[in-house]
Design an enzyme around this catalytic site. Structure first.
Site, PDB file in Angstrom:
ATOM      1  CE1 TYR A 146      -3.801  -2.296   0.338  1.00 32.94           C
ATOM      2  CE2 TYR A 146      -2.822  -3.067   2.390  1.00 32.94           C
ATOM      3  CZ  TYR A 146      -3.773  -3.195   1.390  1.00 32.94           C
ATOM      4  OH  TYR A 146      -4.690  -4.221   1.448  1.00 32.94           O
ATOM      5  CG  PHE A 157      -4.186  -8.893   0.776  1.00 31.33           C
ATOM      6  CD1 PHE A 157      -5.019  -8.260  -0.136  1.00 31.33           C
ATOM      7  CD2 PHE A 157      -3.448  -9.992   0.356  1.00 31.33           C
ATOM      8  CE1 PHE A 157      -5.124  -8.726  -1.444  1.00 31.33           C
ATOM      9  CE2 PHE A 157      -3.538 -10.463  -0.941  1.00 31.33           C
ATOM     10  CZ  PHE A 157      -4.374  -9.829  -1.845  1.00 31.33           C
TER      11      PHE A 157
END
Length: 303
Positions: A146, A157
């Site tokens: 991210y 995740f």
């Protein structure tokens, strides 16, 4: 004359057959010290005696092997990046000295000096700190960390608290709720609870420039994480690989299907989840496969 010969015999070189265990073990047998600053090379016969392992006792051979392993551990420790878990460092030691890895570390260091890079250095290798490499039993392959503030922390995740779960993780929770009895959205996106049970949450690329997805693509991380997957495939038995989306499936193409279980589905992204991720029941299937391999199932609710 006889007396002179007897006296001279005191000054003859030490017997060629005499080789100390210490010289053999430390590698100093290539030369004999005959005085301060002077060395005498062994003759051919002496080299044969020294190189012959048949003359070494089992105890000495064992000690030599232990010394060799200790030297390799010390060498890999000097090359491994900070934050690397001990068992993972030993398993992946050959990678750290390769040119691509040195170039990769130099690239990431340079990027951090000029840009904001995620995750922070102490979290890049979080996945090696959650469990020993030998205790991995499930592998989930992601792609890129991210790229927003306080999100990435070294587990694909997963996001740090109190950051809300991103859309793909929300969809994973939805599938879990329909697949695992009693599972409820935990109210956060931190998947550390899975990682500690032996679920490896591994991105293909382990760093990214802030707000620029895939900015560290093809810089060397893929080669390194391929080596991680290959080590697991070659050295462990009965793992379950959850490959979601075309990218993960391509990265997992070399997994030994005779030794491990491989589950395929589309990616849980909102763009694709409705095309086969929902209803795949990978979490319950994983636990059933682990049981057939004699492994403890994952408590997916332990978050």
């Amino acid at each position: 004359m006889i007396g002179q010969k007897t006296i001279n015999s005191f000054f003859l070189p030490i017997s060629k057959k005499r080789t100390s265990e210490e010289e053999i073990e430390t590698g100093e047998n290539a030369e004999h010290h005959v005085g301060p600053g002077k060395k005498l090379k062994p003759s051919g016969n002496e080299s044969q005696v020294i190189s012959s392992t048949t003359a070494l006792s089992p105890e000495l051979l064992d000690r030599i092997e232990k010394n060799r392993k200790a030297a390799l551990d010390k060498l890999s420790a000097t090359k491994a990046p900070d934050g690397f878990g001990e068992s993972w460092r030993k398993g992946l030691a050959p990678e750290f000295g390769k040119p691509y890895f040195k170039n990769l570390m130099s690239f990431v260091d340079a990027e951090r000096k000029q840009h904001t890079v995620y995750p922070p250095p102490q979290h890049v290798f979080t996945w090696t700190q959650m469990c020993d490499i030998q205790d991995v039993k499930v592998v989930v392959l992601g792609q890129d960390p991210y790229h927003g503030p306080n999100q990435a922390h070294g587990l694909c995740f997963s996001v740090q608290r109190p950051v809300p779960p991103p859309p793909s993780l929300v969809n994973m929770y939805k599938e879990l709720a329909s697949d695992i009895e009693g599972f409820k959205h935990p109210g956060h996106g931190d998947l550390t609870g899975w990682a500690k049970q032996g679920v490896l949450l591994l991105n293909a690329v382990l760093t990214v420039r802030a707000h620029q997805p895939n900015s560290h693509k093809e810089k060397g991380w893929e080669t390194f994480t391929d080596a991680v997957v290959q080590w697991l495939s070659s050295n462990l038995e009965g793992l379950v690989f959850m490959l979601w989306g075309a990218y993960a499936q391509k990265k997992g193409a070399a997994i030994d299907r005779k030794r491990h279980h491989v589950l395929h589905a589309v990616h849980p992204s909102p763009l694709s989840a409705h095309r086969g991720y929902f209803g795949c029941k990978h979490f319950s299937k994983t636990n059933e496969l682990l049981k057939t391999s004699g492994k403890e199932p994952v408590d997916w609710k332990a978050l």
